[in-house]
Design a protein around this motif. Sequence first.
Motif, PDB file in Angstrom:
ATOM      1  N   GLY A  12      12.758  -8.489   7.095  1.00  0.00           N
ATOM      2  CA  GLY A  12      11.531  -7.745   6.886  1.00  0.00           C
ATOM      3  C   GLY A  12      10.948  -8.017   5.523  1.00  0.00           C
ATOM      4  O   GLY A  12      11.168  -9.083   4.928  1.00  0.00           O
ATOM      5  N   THR A  14       8.989  -5.626   1.904  1.00  0.00           N
ATOM      6  CA  THR A  14       8.822  -4.314   1.282  1.00  0.00           C
ATOM      7  C   THR A  14       7.363  -4.089   0.923  1.00  0.00           C
ATOM      8  O   THR A  14       6.623  -5.031   0.630  1.00  0.00           O
ATOM      9  N   VAL A  31      10.180  -2.519   5.367  1.00  0.00           N
ATOM     10  CA  VAL A  31       9.528  -2.662   6.667  1.00  0.00           C
ATOM     11  C   VAL A  31      10.185  -3.828   7.392  1.00  0.00           C
ATOM     12  O   VAL A  31      10.204  -4.958   6.874  1.00  0.00           O
ATOM     13  N   VAL A  37      11.327   1.372   9.699  1.00  0.00           N
ATOM     14  CA  VAL A  37      10.856   1.523   8.327  1.00  0.00           C
ATOM     15  C   VAL A  37      11.821   2.438   7.586  1.00  0.00           C
ATOM     16  O   VAL A  37      12.189   3.503   8.097  1.00  0.00           O
ATOM     17  N   CYS A  39      12.237   4.793   4.481  1.00  0.00           N
ATOM     18  CA  CYS A  39      11.620   5.528   3.368  1.00  0.00           C
ATOM     19  C   CYS A  39      12.588   6.642   2.954  1.00  0.00           C
ATOM     20  O   CYS A  39      12.288   7.825   3.084  1.00  0.00           O
ATOM     21  N   MET A  45       8.189   4.017  14.141  1.00  0.00           N
ATOM     22  CA  MET A  45       6.805   4.267  13.762  1.00  0.00           C
ATOM     23  C   MET A  45       6.393   5.716  14.014  1.00  0.00           C
ATOM     24  O   MET A  45       5.586   6.278  13.272  1.00  0.00           O
ATOM     25  N   LEU A  48       7.751   7.497  11.103  1.00  0.00           N
ATOM     26  CA  LEU A  48       6.944   7.221   9.912  1.00  0.00           C
ATOM     27  C   LEU A  48       5.711   8.117   9.882  1.00  0.00           C
ATOM     28  O   LEU A  48       5.357   8.676   8.832  1.00  0.00           O
ATOM     29  N   ILE A  93       1.121  -0.446   7.295  1.00  0.00           N
ATOM     30  CA  ILE A  93       2.494  -0.761   7.686  1.00  0.00           C
ATOM     31  C   ILE A  93       2.521  -1.344   9.100  1.00  0.00           C
ATOM     32  O   ILE A  93       3.283  -2.287   9.377  1.00  0.00           O
ATOM     33  N   GLN A  94       1.682  -0.822   9.982  1.00  0.00           N
ATOM     34  CA  GLN A  94       1.564  -1.412  11.318  1.00  0.00           C
ATOM     35  C   GLN A  94       1.182  -2.887  11.232  1.00  0.00           C
ATOM     36  O   GLN A  94       1.751  -3.743  11.925  1.00  0.00           O
ATOM     37  N   THR A  96       1.645  -4.866   8.697  1.00  0.00           N
ATOM     38  CA  THR A  96       2.765  -5.605   8.092  1.00  0.00           C
ATOM     39  C   THR A  96       3.790  -5.969   9.155  1.00  0.00           C
ATOM     40  O   THR A  96       4.306  -7.099   9.171  1.00  0.00           O
ATOM     41  N   ILE A  97       4.090  -5.033  10.055  1.00  0.00           N
ATOM     42  CA  ILE A  97       5.024  -5.314  11.148  1.00  0.00           C
ATOM     43  C   ILE A  97       4.465  -6.411  12.055  1.00  0.00           C
ATOM     44  O   ILE A  97       5.196  -7.314  12.483  1.00  0.00           O
TER      45      ILE A  97
END
Length: 305
Positions: A12, A14, A31, A37, A39, A45, A48, A93-94, A96-97
């Motif tokens: 993944g 960061t 991520v 994820v 945290c 998700m 998250l 973040i979505q 990024t995935i």
Amino acid sequence: MPKIYRTKRIEGTTVPGIIHNGSYFMINVDVYEDGMVNCWELVDMHGLKNKLEQGWLVTRIPDEEHLSIFQLGYYKVEKADWLYTPETYYAHIQQTIYQLNPDAANIYTIHERERQLMQQRKIIYAPKAVPFYIENEFGYSTVDGSGFYIFYRGSEQNGLVYLNVYQDGRVDWMHDGQEHVSDMDKVQELFEDGTFFTDCNQPIQIKIDGLATLTLSGSASASSVDKYAELQEMHTRLQGGKTVMEHCRDCYHAYLEEPSEYNREQLREAYEKIPEHQRMFLGDMDSRDSDYVRIIYDPEDKREV
């Protein structure tokens, strides 16, 4: 039936984030390509979204509040320009995935049964992410690393960067969207000339790529000298060598077995080589380094057993 288990490497990246748990804490949000994820807790998700809605993971800090950066310092946020709302941060973040896994293959969702089992066992998964770089695509040879946050004085903009050192001595960091690659000797010069720094004694503007531009003030919990020593410790550990902290623990146990002046002096020398901000990790969360301090600097004060 007999029990077995397996482990699987999930890669993944960061993104910077902030945890609000009483105080505000700067973190790397890990991520992963499977949609999970981390945290301070590994969530899917849906989890998250809950963390953002609950205010556990936040996208901004009110002016005049303080930001804690692990083993670096505690800084007042004088003012800031933030890039995200909770909704846009979630979308970030979505995205990024999606960049990690364009086909959305094998995206993981935590089932209710698994969630109940974790609650029953009273466990929270928060796996430690391991930085790495690809040494050779043929055979997919990679080199592991370790790192920490530090301030970086760029030519046009100061930044908060994550400085990584690797087993082979490579050092890298990202600033203003650009990757910088160096080695331990050259990085030592950058610590000595103030390019890497820890104090914000006067208000100073700091950019956190992918999160905000802030004006921070406050004193550090570690000096630049100690942070470079910490980097050396990380490099030693990655190479499989004995760190100064491990050597100090050995000297401590040697003194307990034979409390001579010679062993106490050996312990003192070992203790004082440890970066000051890391000495608290010699003991447990309660004792920290108190027994080391007692033996070295106040030997007449006997410990109750």
